[in-house]
Design a protein around this motif. Structure first.
Motif, PDB file in Angstrom:
ATOM      1  N   SER A   1       0.823  -1.219   0.000  1.00 45.09           N
ATOM      2  CA  SER A   1       0.000   0.000   0.000  1.00 45.09           C
ATOM      3  C   SER A   1       0.854   1.264   0.000  1.00 45.09           C
ATOM      4  CB  SER A   1      -0.950   0.005   1.205  1.00 45.09           C
ATOM      5  OG  SER A   1      -0.232  -0.031   2.420  1.00 45.09           O
ATOM      6  N   VAL A   2       1.930   1.279   0.785  1.00 39.30           N
ATOM      7  CA  VAL A   2       2.803   2.458   0.825  1.00 39.30           C
ATOM      8  C   VAL A   2       3.491   2.650  -0.530  1.00 39.30           C
ATOM      9  CG1 VAL A   2       4.920   3.396   1.837  1.00 39.30           C
ATOM     10  CG2 VAL A   2       3.167   2.396   3.312  1.00 39.30           C
ATOM     11  N   THR A   3       3.916   1.553  -1.149  1.00 43.36           N
ATOM     12  CA  THR A   3       4.548   1.647  -2.471  1.00 43.36           C
ATOM     13  C   THR A   3       3.589   2.265  -3.482  1.00 43.36           C
ATOM     14  OG1 THR A   3       5.865  -0.330  -2.010  1.00 43.36           O
ATOM     15  CG2 THR A   3       5.702   0.361  -4.301  1.00 43.36           C
ATOM     16  N   GLY A   4       2.354   1.766  -3.511  1.00 43.39           N
ATOM     17  CA  GLY A   4       1.376   2.298  -4.449  1.00 43.39           C
ATOM     18  C   GLY A   4       1.054   3.752  -4.185  1.00 43.39           C
ATOM     19  N   PHE A   5       0.902   4.102  -2.915  1.00 37.62           N
ATOM     20  CA  PHE A   5       0.550   5.474  -2.549  1.00 37.62           C
ATOM     21  C   PHE A   5       1.651   6.449  -2.960  1.00 37.62           C
ATOM     22  CE2 PHE A   5       0.205   9.097   0.285  1.00 37.62           C
ATOM     23  CZ  PHE A   5      -1.159   9.341   0.324  1.00 37.62           C
ATOM     24  N   VAL A   6       2.891   6.112  -2.620  1.00 34.11           N
ATOM     25  CA  VAL A   6       4.008   7.013  -2.917  1.00 34.11           C
ATOM     26  C   VAL A   6       4.254   7.106  -4.422  1.00 34.11           C
ATOM     27  CG1 VAL A   6       6.481   7.375  -2.573  1.00 34.11           C
ATOM     28  CG2 VAL A   6       5.074   6.610  -0.666  1.00 34.11           C
ATOM     29  N   ALA A   7       4.106   5.980  -5.138  1.00 33.87           N
ATOM     30  CA  ALA A   7       4.335   6.002  -6.585  1.00 33.87           C
ATOM     31  C   ALA A   7       3.326   6.871  -7.309  1.00 33.87           C
ATOM     32  CB  ALA A   7       4.292   4.580  -7.136  1.00 33.87           C
ATOM     33  N   LEU A   8       2.138   7.037  -6.731  1.00 33.90           N
ATOM     34  CA  LEU A   8       1.097   7.840  -7.378  1.00 33.90           C
ATOM     35  C   LEU A   8       1.310   9.344  -7.220  1.00 33.90           C
ATOM     36  CD1 LEU A   8      -2.362   6.102  -6.815  1.00 33.90           C
ATOM     37  CD2 LEU A   8      -1.190   6.544  -8.960  1.00 33.90           C
ATOM     38  N   MET A   9       2.010   9.774  -6.178  1.00 31.36           N
ATOM     39  CA  MET A   9       2.112  11.207  -5.898  1.00 31.36           C
ATOM     40  C   MET A   9       2.712  12.003  -7.068  1.00 31.36           C
ATOM     41  SD  MET A   9       0.624  11.711  -3.044  1.00 31.36           S
ATOM     42  CE  MET A   9      -0.453  10.437  -3.651  1.00 31.36           C
ATOM     43  N   PRO A  10       3.895  11.643  -7.566  1.00 32.81           N
ATOM     44  CA  PRO A  10       4.427  12.411  -8.707  1.00 32.81           C
ATOM     45  C   PRO A  10       3.610  12.219  -9.976  1.00 32.81           C
ATOM     46  CG  PRO A  10       5.825  10.511  -8.248  1.00 32.81           C
ATOM     47  CD  PRO A  10       4.853  10.613  -7.118  1.00 32.81           C
ATOM     48  N   TYR A  11       2.931  11.087 -10.098  1.00 28.84           N
ATOM     49  CA  TYR A  11       2.083  10.835 -11.269  1.00 28.84           C
ATOM     50  C   TYR A  11       0.932  11.837 -11.317  1.00 28.84           C
ATOM     51  CZ  TYR A  11       1.331   7.284 -14.917  1.00 28.84           C
ATOM     52  OH  TYR A  11       1.258   6.605 -16.110  1.00 28.84           O
ATOM     53  N   ILE A  12       0.338  12.105 -10.154  1.00 28.80           N
ATOM     54  CA  ILE A  12      -0.737  13.097 -10.093  1.00 28.80           C
ATOM     55  C   ILE A  12      -0.190  14.477 -10.409  1.00 28.80           C
ATOM     56  CG2 ILE A  12      -2.468  14.173  -8.590  1.00 28.80           C
ATOM     57  CD1 ILE A  12      -2.525  11.527  -7.007  1.00 28.80           C
ATOM     58  N   ALA A  13       0.990  14.783  -9.860  1.00 31.80           N
ATOM     59  CA  ALA A  13       1.593  16.096 -10.113  1.00 31.80           C
ATOM     60  C   ALA A  13       1.834  16.321 -11.600  1.00 31.80           C
ATOM     61  CB  ALA A  13       2.907  16.216  -9.336  1.00 31.80           C
ATOM     62  N   LEU A  14       2.212  15.264 -12.316  1.00 29.36           N
ATOM     63  CA  LEU A  14       2.493  15.417 -13.743  1.00 29.36           C
ATOM     64  C   LEU A  14       1.240  15.720 -14.556  1.00 29.36           C
ATOM     65  CD1 LEU A  14       5.225  12.726 -14.485  1.00 29.36           C
ATOM     66  CD2 LEU A  14       5.476  15.193 -14.323  1.00 29.36           C
ATOM     67  N   GLN A  15       0.074  15.343 -14.037  1.00 32.15           N
ATOM     68  CA  GLN A  15      -1.151  15.729 -14.736  1.00 32.15           C
ATOM     69  C   GLN A  15      -1.331  17.252 -14.686  1.00 32.15           C
ATOM     70  OE1 GLN A  15      -2.218  13.133 -16.385  1.00 32.15           O
ATOM     71  NE2 GLN A  15      -0.677  12.073 -15.157  1.00 32.15           N
ATOM     72  N   LEU A  16      -0.977  17.836 -13.553  1.00 33.48           N
ATOM     73  CA  LEU A  16      -1.043  19.291 -13.442  1.00 33.48           C
ATOM     74  C   LEU A  16       0.009  19.950 -14.320  1.00 33.48           C
ATOM     75  CD1 LEU A  16      -1.624  19.685  -9.583  1.00 33.48           C
ATOM     76  CD2 LEU A  16      -3.300  19.412 -11.421  1.00 33.48           C
ATOM     77  N   VAL A  17       1.156  19.294 -14.479  1.00 30.79           N
ATOM     78  CA  VAL A  17       2.179  19.795 -15.406  1.00 30.79           C
ATOM     79  C   VAL A  17       1.626  19.823 -16.827  1.00 30.79           C
ATOM     80  CG1 VAL A  17       4.437  19.307 -16.436  1.00 30.79           C
ATOM     81  CG2 VAL A  17       4.123  19.078 -13.964  1.00 30.79           C
TER      82      VAL A  17
ATOM     83  N   GLY B   1       7.865   4.365 -11.138  1.00 33.37           N
ATOM     84  CA  GLY B   1       7.725   3.210 -12.015  1.00 33.37           C
ATOM     85  C   GLY B   1       8.620   2.058 -11.584  1.00 33.37           C
ATOM     86  N   ILE B   2       9.823   2.389 -11.114  1.00 27.24           N
ATOM     87  CA  ILE B   2      10.734   1.356 -10.608  1.00 27.24           C
ATOM     88  C   ILE B   2      10.146   0.711  -9.359  1.00 27.24           C
ATOM     89  CG2 ILE B   2      13.016   0.968  -9.572  1.00 27.24           C
ATOM     90  CD1 ILE B   2      14.047   3.246 -11.386  1.00 27.24           C
ATOM     91  N   TRP B   3       9.594   1.524  -8.491  1.00 30.56           N
ATOM     92  CA  TRP B   3       9.025   1.016  -7.227  1.00 30.56           C
ATOM     93  C   TRP B   3       7.808   0.132  -7.460  1.00 30.56           C
ATOM     94  CZ3 TRP B   3       9.083   6.361  -4.324  1.00 30.56           C
ATOM     95  CH2 TRP B   3      10.397   6.630  -3.912  1.00 30.56           C
ATOM     96  N   ILE B   4       6.885   0.603  -8.299  1.00 27.76           N
ATOM     97  CA  ILE B   4       5.597  -0.090  -8.398  1.00 27.76           C
ATOM     98  C   ILE B   4       5.746  -1.482  -8.989  1.00 27.76           C
ATOM     99  CG2 ILE B   4       4.866   0.646 -10.705  1.00 27.76           C
ATOM    100  CD1 ILE B   4       2.714   0.634  -7.492  1.00 27.76           C
ATOM    101  N   LEU B   5       6.752  -1.706  -9.818  1.00 25.80           N
ATOM    102  CA  LEU B   5       6.940  -3.038 -10.389  1.00 25.80           C
ATOM    103  C   LEU B   5       7.292  -4.060  -9.312  1.00 25.80           C
ATOM    104  CD1 LEU B   5       7.008  -4.858 -12.861  1.00 25.80           C
ATOM    105  CD2 LEU B   5       9.375  -4.137 -13.273  1.00 25.80           C
ATOM    106  N   GLN B   6       7.832  -3.606  -8.188  1.00 27.48           N
ATOM    107  CA  GLN B   6       8.239  -4.536  -7.138  1.00 27.48           C
ATOM    108  C   GLN B   6       7.046  -5.092  -6.365  1.00 27.48           C
ATOM    109  OE1 GLN B   6      11.189  -5.199  -7.943  1.00 27.48           O
ATOM    110  NE2 GLN B   6      11.183  -3.313  -9.194  1.00 27.48           N
ATOM    111  N   THR B   7       5.846  -4.621  -6.648  1.00 26.45           N
ATOM    112  CA  THR B   7       4.645  -5.206  -6.035  1.00 26.45           C
ATOM    113  C   THR B   7       4.104  -6.368  -6.867  1.00 26.45           C
ATOM    114  OG1 THR B   7       3.086  -3.710  -7.171  1.00 26.45           O
ATOM    115  CG2 THR B   7       4.051  -2.936  -5.097  1.00 26.45           C
ATOM    116  N   PHE B   8       4.645  -6.584  -8.048  1.00 25.46           N
ATOM    117  CA  PHE B   8       4.145  -7.606  -8.972  1.00 25.46           C
ATOM    118  C   PHE B   8       4.181  -9.021  -8.382  1.00 25.46           C
ATOM    119  CE2 PHE B   8       4.168 -10.459 -12.582  1.00 25.46           C
ATOM    120  CZ  PHE B   8       3.376  -9.838 -13.543  1.00 25.46           C
ATOM    121  N   PRO B   9       5.288  -9.456  -7.753  1.00 29.81           N
ATOM    122  CA  PRO B   9       5.306 -10.832  -7.239  1.00 29.81           C
ATOM    123  C   PRO B   9       4.205 -11.099  -6.214  1.00 29.81           C
ATOM    124  CG  PRO B   9       7.531  -9.959  -7.354  1.00 29.81           C
ATOM    125  CD  PRO B   9       6.605  -8.811  -7.613  1.00 29.81           C
TER     126      PRO B   9
END
Length: 570
Positions: free
Chosen positions: A147-163, A441-449
């Motif tokens: 959950s922490v991995t997913g939450f943190v990985a989303l933060m810059p993704y949301i910011a880029l929508q504003l960019v 993107g590097i972080w979120i892939l580690q939730t795959f297993p």
């Protein structure tokens, strides 16, 4: 969808003045979708919106076409439509066009495993992937890590929508310079509107707006790909201009920064491993993001998911056409210069449209990009809020929280998440937003297993999975930290030398291989030591149930009871 590399476009003189016609069209279309966003609260509304099922998953009721538009709006973000052609314009095929095969590869993957995730989630009332991990492995710690991995990985993704919205506003002539009010007010207004209708309507708002967003995107790109090549000299001239750019020398880098990557029009032998690992690793990671899973779990049955896996490649076709617009801009001589006078390749598509189209159609294109930011930003903030509420707040802070309290906390968290993204955009350099998104993107892939492997077998031990995740996260972060680029000394990209092979490849995929190896080896050790594996609350049949299964109907009949008393929840 992640951007991959920083950009170094050709300088030119900045544009001047406000494009009144284009800005007016943008505002009118923005107001239309705003009204739609607020009205969405009444669309397919249940008696109460005070549950994560209703507010955060749209009542788990979306059919094939709604899900198709929602997933398309969710995965093909505004920053996708800014970054992919920008990468093609500035760096070439390896940095930009890999996004096309990776989206194609992603859909066969989700065809198989997402229907299983839907079934087990609908059977037990899971709202997030971390819910599933908690139930499958009986591990609060592993669930927290996911959950922490997913939450943190989303933060810059949301910011880029504003960019993405900022890029449109700059080309339209506002929001890029001057005093703080003139610079930031347009984005503040967009943020306020997004926050308000997301709070009131939940996932139903982006589901409705996605129809408008995707229709505009299809319209703009199809018109552009037919009209623009003939205007700039045809495809032969475009490819000749692109090839000519490969013969130019990259600008010298600043001391202490990485060298600029040469522009390439084809994937040469030295770049093949980079291209393949980027595409395959990104495909594996795409549906690990919480917002992707949120959109999938809002579907009404398994067939909806599988049909969407079959028809979503239509977006990949549009993405391929969009990517080529970066090369059209090269032939057209487009000069993407911000209002601050500095070159900025992220402005290349809006600038191309303003230069080559009538003002009114440029306004339509600007609106498509701006609205394209609202849909994923809304879904991402909802997904992040659901993750925090269900897997951190309820699991660790308020175990006895009621369903209504969960919904209230999630709504408030969605506002905080968007506010954080806004502060991120206002206070940090845009390159940092790109860098952190690459790291996500590097972080979120580690939730795959834990997620995907867990859908098929529970052989991997929960502590082995947690150890593999931790080592891969540290390795991936450290490797990314050491990457330099012309724009930054750290986190300057997501490619590095693959150990043993010695080829340049995607750091996330290398970390993933390390993750799996550690998980397998430690599983053997822990099983030999007879370390407790935790309680699996799922059953084999749960992974195949559909919406008409009696057990699911029992869950659906009483969706607002507390978790401890609801017959279908775990």
């Amino acid at each position: 969808m992640p951007a991959q590399l920083p950009f170094a476009p050709n300088p030119s003189t900045p544009g001047t003045g406000v494009n009144g016609v284009a800005l007016t069209v943008l505002i009118v279309l923005f107001l239309i979708v705003t009204v739609m966003g607020f009205m969405a609260a009444r669309w397919r509304r249940a008696e109460s919106m005070e549950s994560l099922d209703e507010w955060g998953l749209g009542g788990r009721s979306f059919g094939t076409w709604i899900t198709w538009f929602l997933l398309g709006g969710d995965l093909y973000t505004a920053y996708t439509f800014v970054a992919v052609p920008a990468a093609m314009f500035a760096s070439g095929a390896v940095a930009g066009f890999f996004a096309v095969p990776y989206t194609i590869v992603a859909y066969p993957i989700i065809f198989f495993f997402m229907s299983r995730l839907w079934s087990i989630s609908h059977r037990h009332g899971y709202v997030t992937s971390a819910d599933f991990v908690r139930g499958r492995y009986g591990s609060r710690s592993l669930s927290l890590a996911i959950s922490v991995t997913g939450f943190v990985a989303l933060m810059p993704y949301i910011a880029l929508q504003l960019v993405g919205i900022q890029a449109v506003l700059e080309v339209a002539g506002i929001g890029g310079s001057g005093n703080w009010l003139a610079k930031d007010l347009p984005l503040l207004i967009a943020f306020g509107v997004l926050a308000a209708y997301t709070y009131s309507s939940g996932l139903r708002a982006p589901a409705v707006i996605a129809f408008v967003k995707d229709i505009l995107i299809y319209l703009v790109i199809i018109v552009a790909i037919i009209y623009l090549p003939s205007k700039v000299g045809g495809w032969s001239h475009i490819f000749d201009a692109v090839h000519a750019k490969t013969e130019t020398t990259p600008p010298p880098s600043k001391p202490g920064y990485g060298p600029a990557s040469p522009f390439v029009d084809t994937v040469g032998p030295k770049a093949q491993w980079a291209y393949v690992t980027l595409a395959f690793g990104s495909a594996m990671a795409l549906f690990m993001y919480p917002h992707s899973i949120t959109a999938v779990l809002s579907s009404k049955n398994r067939s909806t998911i599988r049909r969407n896996a079959s028809i979503l490649p239509a977006y990949s076709f549009v993405l391929a056409l969009l990517a080529l617009l970066g090369w059209v801009a090269i032939a057209a001589g487009t000069k993407p210069i911000g209002l601050d006078g500095k070159p900025n390749a992220q402005l290349v598509v809006p600038q191309l449209f303003e230069d080559q189209f009538p003002d009114w159609f440029a306004g339509v294109a600007f609106a498509a990009i701006a609205i394209g930011a609202l849909v994923p930003a809304a879904i991402m903030s909802i997904a992040a809020a659901n993750t925090f509420t269900r897997n951190i707040y309820k699991e660790w802070i308020r175990p006895n929280a009621t369903v209504a309290e969960e919904a209230k906390v999630s709504k408030i968290t969605s506002l905080v998440v968007k506010l954080f993204a806004l502060v991120f955009v206002f206070t940090m350099d845009k390159q940092n937003a790109i860098n952190f998104q690459l790291l996500g993107g590097i972080w979120i892939l580690q939730t795959f297993p834990a997620i995907v492997v867990g859908l098929y077998t529970r052989w991997l031990h929960r502590w082995a999975l947690l150890a593999g995740w931790a080592v891969a996260m540290i390795y991936g972060t450290w490797q990314a930290y050491g990457i330099k680029s012309p724009a930054t000394k750290h986190f300057g990209g997501s490619l590095d030398t693959i150990p043993v092979i010695g080829k340049l490849g995607y750091i996330a995929l290398t970390a993933f291989v390390l993750n799996v190896l550690i998980a397998v080896v430690l599983t053997l050790v822990l099983r030999a030591a007879k370390v407790p594996e935790g309680v699996d609350e799922t059953a084999k049949a749960d992974y195949f149930v559909d919406s008409d299964d009696p057990r699911v109907q029992a869950y659906d009949a009483d969706p607002y009871d507390d978790v401890e008393t609801s017959p279908g929840k775990a």
